[in-house]
Write an enzyme that holds these catalytic residues in place. Structure first.
Site, PDB file in Angstrom:
ATOM      1  N   HIS A   1      47.866  34.106  18.859  1.00 12.48           N
ATOM      2  CA  HIS A   1      47.461  35.110  17.873  1.00 12.48           C
ATOM      3  C   HIS A   1      48.315  36.376  17.982  1.00 12.48           C
ATOM      4  CE1 HIS A   1      45.267  35.747  21.584  1.00 12.48           C
ATOM      5  NE2 HIS A   1      45.002  36.973  21.229  1.00 12.48           N
TER       6      HIS A   1
ATOM      7  N   CYS B   1      43.529  44.274  32.899  1.00 15.43           N
ATOM      8  CA  CYS B   1      42.856  43.911  31.649  1.00 15.43           C
ATOM      9  C   CYS B   1      43.187  44.919  30.549  1.00 15.43           C
ATOM     10  CB  CYS B   1      41.347  43.861  31.863  1.00 15.43           C
ATOM     11  SG  CYS B   1      40.414  43.438  30.363  1.00 15.43           S
ATOM     12  N   ASP B   2      43.583  44.410  29.368  1.00 14.49           N
ATOM     13  CA  ASP B   2      43.972  45.294  28.271  1.00 14.49           C
ATOM     14  C   ASP B   2      42.989  45.225  27.096  1.00 14.49           C
ATOM     15  OD1 ASP B   2      44.498  42.776  27.317  1.00 14.49           O
ATOM     16  OD2 ASP B   2      46.563  43.179  26.700  1.00 14.49           O
ATOM     17  N   THR B   3      41.806  44.640  27.321  1.00 11.19           N
ATOM     18  CA  THR B   3      40.820  44.508  26.253  1.00 11.19           C
ATOM     19  C   THR B   3      39.884  45.711  26.240  1.00 11.19           C
ATOM     20  OG1 THR B   3      40.856  42.106  26.473  1.00 11.19           O
ATOM     21  CG2 THR B   3      38.995  43.053  25.307  1.00 11.19           C
TER      22      THR B   3
ATOM     23  N   GLU C   1      33.638  32.325  25.851  1.00  8.34           N
ATOM     24  CA  GLU C   1      34.701  32.667  26.792  1.00  8.34           C
ATOM     25  C   GLU C   1      34.104  33.570  27.870  1.00  8.34           C
ATOM     26  OE1 GLU C   1      38.097  34.225  24.734  1.00  8.34           O
ATOM     27  OE2 GLU C   1      38.563  32.277  23.838  1.00  8.34           O
TER      28      GLU C   1
ATOM     29  N   CYS D   1      31.141  44.542  30.777  1.00 11.20           N
ATOM     30  CA  CYS D   1      31.642  43.522  31.696  1.00 11.20           C
ATOM     31  C   CYS D   1      31.088  43.821  33.082  1.00 11.20           C
ATOM     32  CB  CYS D   1      33.168  43.518  31.726  1.00 11.20           C
ATOM     33  SG  CYS D   1      33.877  42.233  32.804  1.00 11.20           S
TER      34      CYS D   1
ATOM     35  N   CYS E   1      40.830  41.995  38.068  1.00 12.88           N
ATOM     36  CA  CYS E   1      41.277  42.057  36.673  1.00 12.88           C
ATOM     37  C   CYS E   1      41.205  43.468  36.108  1.00 12.88           C
ATOM     38  CB  CYS E   1      40.460  41.099  35.814  1.00 12.88           C
ATOM     39  SG  CYS E   1      38.678  41.297  36.014  1.00 12.88           S
TER      40      CYS E   1
ATOM     41  N   PHE F   1      35.501  35.976  15.733  1.00  6.19           N
ATOM     42  CA  PHE F   1      35.242  36.420  17.098  1.00  6.19           C
ATOM     43  C   PHE F   1      34.099  37.427  17.102  1.00  6.19           C
ATOM     44  CE2 PHE F   1      38.861  34.221  18.415  1.00  6.19           C
ATOM     45  CZ  PHE F   1      39.078  34.351  19.774  1.00  6.19           C
TER      46      PHE F   1
END
Length: 225
Positions: A219, A50-52, A114, A29, A46, A23
């Site tokens: 994952h 969003c947890d990223t 993505e 963003c 989001c 990755f």
């Protein structure tokens, strides 16, 4: 280009689930800044869930990224790369990003993108036309809006719709008119196991009624990044 992280794992979602992958997660963003204090002011719905982590990162050239992924996939039968974020098209639409994608394709890498589908660019055309290209669009709603007008990329490999979402009042057939090979519903990770169980049950119920498939974050179940 600003890169948050490059790491080995498996692709845990969509039609390439289970594939060993590297990755490349870009910083930044266009729907919110990634910073906790900006959740409310982020223009994407989001931003509230969003947890990223993608706010930080290191500046890398196309050569830097190519060298890193080439080393990490040495000996692999299928050199599978996933470009994610944040929103990767913020940087892949630039000359340096286009150069990187062209070089990787020329050297036999399989490339999956993505994206939230809001940014067009030459890379989208490159991946759509190449046999080693894969495009996953995961559309996100804008706050205080119930239209799909900001989603520009409506063709690709996988359409992945997070559930629940801000578009629940829209018929799911609105998305089915888009040109994708696969359509997935993915239960949102609320970070609470009891809530997640309810969300999963609801998502499966919708899949039964629509014929869409379920995408699970495999994952995470395996304890991988």
């Amino acid at each position: 280009m600003k890169v948050h992280s490059i790491f080995q794992t498996i692709q845990g979602e969509g039609s390439k689930t289970g594939t060993p992958a590297v990755f490349i997660r870009f910083s930044g963003c266009n729907l919110w800044s990634g910073k906790e204090q900006a959740r409310i002011t982020g223009k994407g719905g989001c931003s509230l869930w969003c947890d990223t982590e993608f706010a930080t990162g290191t500046v890398m050239t196309a050569d830097d990224i190519f060298s890193a992924v080439n080393t990490m996939t040495e000996g692999w039968v299928c050199k599978f790369l996933v470009f994610s974020g944040g929103e990767p098209m913020l940087q892949l639409r630039k000359k340096e990003g286009i150069t990187l994608i062209r070089r990787l394709l020329e050297h036999g890498f399989y490339i999956a993108l993505e994206t939230n589908g809001t940014i067009q660019g030459e890379v989208i055309d490159l991946l759509a036309e190449h046999p080693a290209g894969h495009i996953t669009v995961s559309p996100k709603a804008l706050k205080n809006s119930n239209t799909l007008d900001h989603i520009l990329i409506r063709t690709g490999t996988d359409l992945k719709l997070i559930y629940p979402n801000d578009w629940q009042t829209l018929p799911i057939k609105e998305f089915e008119s888009w040109n994708f090979d696969n359509f997935y519903l993915q239960p949102k990770d609320s970070q609470d196991s009891n809530i997640n169980d309810t969300i999963t049950e609801q998502t499966i119920s919708i899949a039964k009624k629509t014929g869409w498939r379920i995408s699970v974050q495999t994952h995470k179940l395996l304890g991988l990044p």
